[in-house]
Structures are given as structure tokens and as C-alpha cells.
Motif scaffolding. Structure first.
Motif, mmCIF file in Angstrom:
data_model
loop_
_atom_site.group_PDB
_atom_site.id
_atom_site.type_symbol
_atom_site.label_atom_id
_atom_site.label_comp_id
_atom_site.label_asym_id
_atom_site.label_seq_id
_atom_site.Cartn_x
_atom_site.Cartn_y
_atom_site.Cartn_z
ATOM 1 N N GLU A 54 48.944 23.801 79.274
ATOM 2 C CA GLU A 54 48.750 22.814 78.206
ATOM 3 C C GLU A 54 48.734 23.500 76.838
ATOM 4 O O GLU A 54 49.380 23.050 75.887
ATOM 5 N N GLN A 55 48.006 24.612 76.754
ATOM 6 C CA GLN A 55 47.936 25.355 75.496
ATOM 7 C C GLN A 55 49.294 25.954 75.140
ATOM 8 O O GLN A 55 49.675 26.000 73.966
ATOM 9 N N ALA A 56 50.028 26.405 76.148
ATOM 10 C CA ALA A 56 51.358 26.978 75.901
ATOM 11 C C ALA A 56 52.308 25.924 75.350
ATOM 12 O O ALA A 56 53.093 26.202 74.425
ATOM 13 N N ALA A 57 52.258 24.721 75.926
ATOM 14 C CA ALA A 57 53.124 23.645 75.445
ATOM 15 C C ALA A 57 52.803 23.302 73.998
ATOM 16 O O ALA A 57 53.704 23.157 73.164
ATOM 17 N N ALA A 58 51.511 23.198 73.685
ATOM 18 C CA ALA A 58 51.102 22.877 72.311
ATOM 19 C C ALA A 58 51.511 23.985 71.346
ATOM 20 O O ALA A 58 52.021 23.718 70.247
ATOM 21 N N ALA A 59 51.308 25.236 71.759
ATOM 22 C CA ALA A 59 51.657 26.362 70.893
ATOM 23 C C ALA A 59 53.170 26.445 70.683
ATOM 24 O O ALA A 59 53.637 26.736 69.581
ATOM 25 N N GLY A 60 53.928 26.184 71.731
ATOM 26 C CA GLY A 60 55.389 26.212 71.605
ATOM 27 C C GLY A 60 55.900 25.138 70.666
ATOM 28 O O GLY A 60 56.758 25.396 69.818
ATOM 29 N N LEU A 61 55.361 23.932 70.818
ATOM 30 C CA LEU A 61 55.766 22.843 69.923
ATOM 31 C C LEU A 61 55.362 23.162 68.491
ATOM 32 O O LEU A 61 56.112 22.873 67.549
ATOM 33 N N GLY A 62 54.186 23.765 68.333
ATOM 34 C CA GLY A 62 53.717 24.111 66.989
ATOM 35 C C GLY A 62 54.585 25.170 66.335
ATOM 36 O O GLY A 62 54.825 25.130 65.132
ATOM 37 N N ALA A 63 55.073 26.115 67.138
ATOM 38 C CA ALA A 63 55.909 27.191 66.599
ATOM 39 C C ALA A 63 57.307 26.695 66.259
ATOM 40 O O ALA A 63 57.951 27.194 65.329
ATOM 41 N N GLY A 64 57.803 25.704 67.000
ATOM 42 C CA GLY A 64 59.148 25.179 66.775
ATOM 43 C C GLY A 64 60.215 26.192 67.138
ATOM 44 O O GLY A 64 59.933 27.262 67.679
ATOM 45 N N GLY A 65 61.475 25.884 66.852
ATOM 46 C CA GLY A 65 62.582 26.798 67.161
ATOM 47 C C GLY A 65 62.593 27.154 68.633
ATOM 48 O O GLY A 65 62.534 26.277 69.499
ATOM 49 N N PRO A 66 62.635 28.458 68.959
ATOM 50 C CA PRO A 66 62.628 28.862 70.370
ATOM 51 C C PRO A 66 61.327 28.520 71.091
ATOM 52 O O PRO A 66 61.266 28.584 72.321
ATOM 53 N N GLY A 67 60.305 28.156 70.320
ATOM 54 C CA GLY A 67 59.051 27.713 70.937
ATOM 55 C C GLY A 67 59.215 26.432 71.736
ATOM 56 O O GLY A 67 58.429 26.163 72.657
ATOM 57 N N ILE A 68 60.240 25.635 71.410
ATOM 58 C CA ILE A 68 60.495 24.400 72.164
ATOM 59 C C ILE A 68 60.771 24.733 73.630
ATOM 60 O O ILE A 68 60.360 23.997 74.535
ATOM 61 N N THR A 69 61.443 25.855 73.870
ATOM 62 C CA THR A 69 61.737 26.245 75.254
ATOM 63 C C THR A 69 60.453 26.554 76.015
ATOM 64 O O THR A 69 60.320 26.194 77.186
#
Length: 258
Positions: A54-69
Motif C-alpha cells: 500500500e505504501q509502495a503504491a502511494a509512494a510510486g503515484l506520488g513520485a510520478g514518471g517511472p513511479g507509476i510502474t
């Protein structure tokens, strides 16, 4: 939405940005994801590999770009292995499918945008039944996205595993003749894809599991012994991160049930 069910072995994996970078080629042998330069994206990956989905998904969305993956992978793996409610699982898969489709539209050369679109649609299809999914035209979308991912990333073992599963499940549901004529599904192609995937990523527990399942779907009783051996090999793997732990434990549970 309710909080996600925690990874049952919280604390067993303690990745940070430095260790994720150092072990990147091992951790990402399956998905061939390029190592990002952005520390925020690497931190999201550390959370993912630790099982903090859950935290990884939130952090990835927050980072954007390659974080979406990262967000897509964390959400899809969580939905597949840990989410107890079927409706929530299907909703999460559709979220990933839509987000990855948008990512692929913006970055058409991003292999994992195509892969996660296909993975999520494929798991959604299994949830509503493969027959219904084929009737809705989802099969062609899954196949096309996986073939695109492999063309863009020739060493993408996980895309081969998913495409091998697609061929096997279509044949299992509609038969070899209709499967081949209507959906381009072929037994030999399925088996070849699994063999290629395991050559690229020999330690893939999920590759062994899905190969075993495909053998049973395609060949039946004559391949039960080989399928069992593949499950035993998967159960004996030493998991390197949280997702691999989930794969290995799934193999162990299946063997105990038999």
C-alpha cells in the motif's frame, strides 16, 4: 477504500534505496525494469520489495514518471495475493489496467506499461471467468499488450509467463481448434514461452507454477508428474523479496493440499 491487508511476514525484508540499487538486476530479472535514477522512485521500490504494498503504491503515484510502474506492480501483486474481497480485487485490477493503458499511451516504448495493462486485464479476466472475458474481447487486448511488451523488452521473462498462460487458458476454455482460429492460441507456443522465460529467469517460482498449471491444462494426466516436480522446485526456491515469498508459499500450500 479500506486499508490493505498487510503482508503476513512484515519485517522479514529490509530493503532500502542502496540495497535495491545494488541488487536491482537480481530483483528485476523477471520484469526487466530499468533501474531508476530518482531516489523517490527507488524508495517506492524498496517499500514494494519489503512487502509494504500500500505504501509502495502511494509512494510510486506520488513520485510520478517511472513511479507509476511501482504503483501498478504493488497494486496488482497485492490484489492477486492478499486482497480477500473479490469485488475489491477486480476493482484494483481495473485501476491498474486503466492506469497502465494511460501510461502506455504517453510512453509507447515503456514495456512494463504494456505488461501491467495485460497482467491486470488477465487477472481481471480470470476473476470474471476466461470465457466471459473472451466474449468481451479482453483476450485480444491481453495478447496484443503482452506481445508488445516482449517486442519492446526481449528479455521480459514475466511477459512470456503471462503470454504462455494466455495461450494455455484459451485452449483450455474453448479448445485448440477455436482457440487457434479465433484467438491465435497455440499449445506449442505456450510451452515454448514458458521454457524461454525460465531460461531468462531460472529462479522464477511463479514461472514454474504457471508452467505446471499450463502443462496440466494442455496435456492433462500424462504431465501431472512433471507439473508436481515444477511445484516442488518452486516451493524449494529461496525468496529474495516479499513477492517471491508469496509465490514460494503459494507453491508450498498447493503441494500440502495435494
Amino acid at each position: 477504500m479500506a486499508r490493505w491487508t498487510p503482508f503476513p511476514h512484515a519485517g522479514d525484508y529490509r530493503f532500502d534505496v542502496a540495497s535495491v540499487k545494488n541488487l536491482w538486476s537480481q530483483l528485476h530479472c523477471g520484469d526487466a525494469e530499468p533501474c531508476p535514477h530518482d531516489a523517490a522512485v527507488l524508495q517506492a521500490w524498496a517499500l514494494y520489495h519489503n512487502g509494504e504494498f500500500e505504501q509502495a503504491a502511494a509512494a510510486g503515484l506520488g513520485a510520478g514518471g517511472p513511479g507509476i510502474t511501482v504503483a501498478n506492480k504493488a497494486t496488482a501483486i497485492y490484489a492477486n495475493y492478499l486482497e480477500p474481497k473479490e469485488k475489491t480485487r477486480l476493482d484494483l485490477f481495473m485501476q491498474v489496467a486503466e492506469r497502465a493503458q494511460a501510461q502506455a499511451a504517453q510512453e509507447p516504448a515503456n514495456a512494463n506499461a504494456w505488461y501491467w495493462h495485460a497482467y491486470a486485464l488477465g487477472r481481471y479476466s480470470q476473476g470474471i471467468s476466461v470465457g466471459k472475458a473472451l466474449a468481451q474481447g479482453l483476450g485480444g487486448k491481453v495478447k496484443n499488450a503482452l506481445e508488445t511488451a516482449i517486442a519492446l523488452s526481449p528479455r521480459h521473462a514475466d511477459a512470456r509467463i503471462a503470454l504462455g498462460t494466455f495461450h494455455a487458458e484459451v485452449i483450455d476454455k474453448v479448445g485448440a481448434l477455436i482457440g487457434g482460429m479465433t484467438y491465435g492460441a497455440k499449445k506449442d507456443t505456450s510451452l515454448q514461452l514458458f521454457q524461454e522465460a525460465l531460461r531468462i529467469h531460472p529462479g522464477s517460482a511463479i514461472g514454474m507454477i504457471e508452467y505446471a498449471n499450463a502443462l496440466v491444462m494442455l496435456e492433462g494426466e500424462p504431465k501431472m508428474q512433471q507439473a508436481t516436480q515444477l511445484y516442488e522446485q518452486a516451493a524449494a526456491c529461496e525468496p529474495r523479496d516479499a513477492r517471491e515469498r508469496l509465490d514460494v508459499e503459494m507453491a508450498r500450500v498447493e503441494l500440502e493440499a495435494d
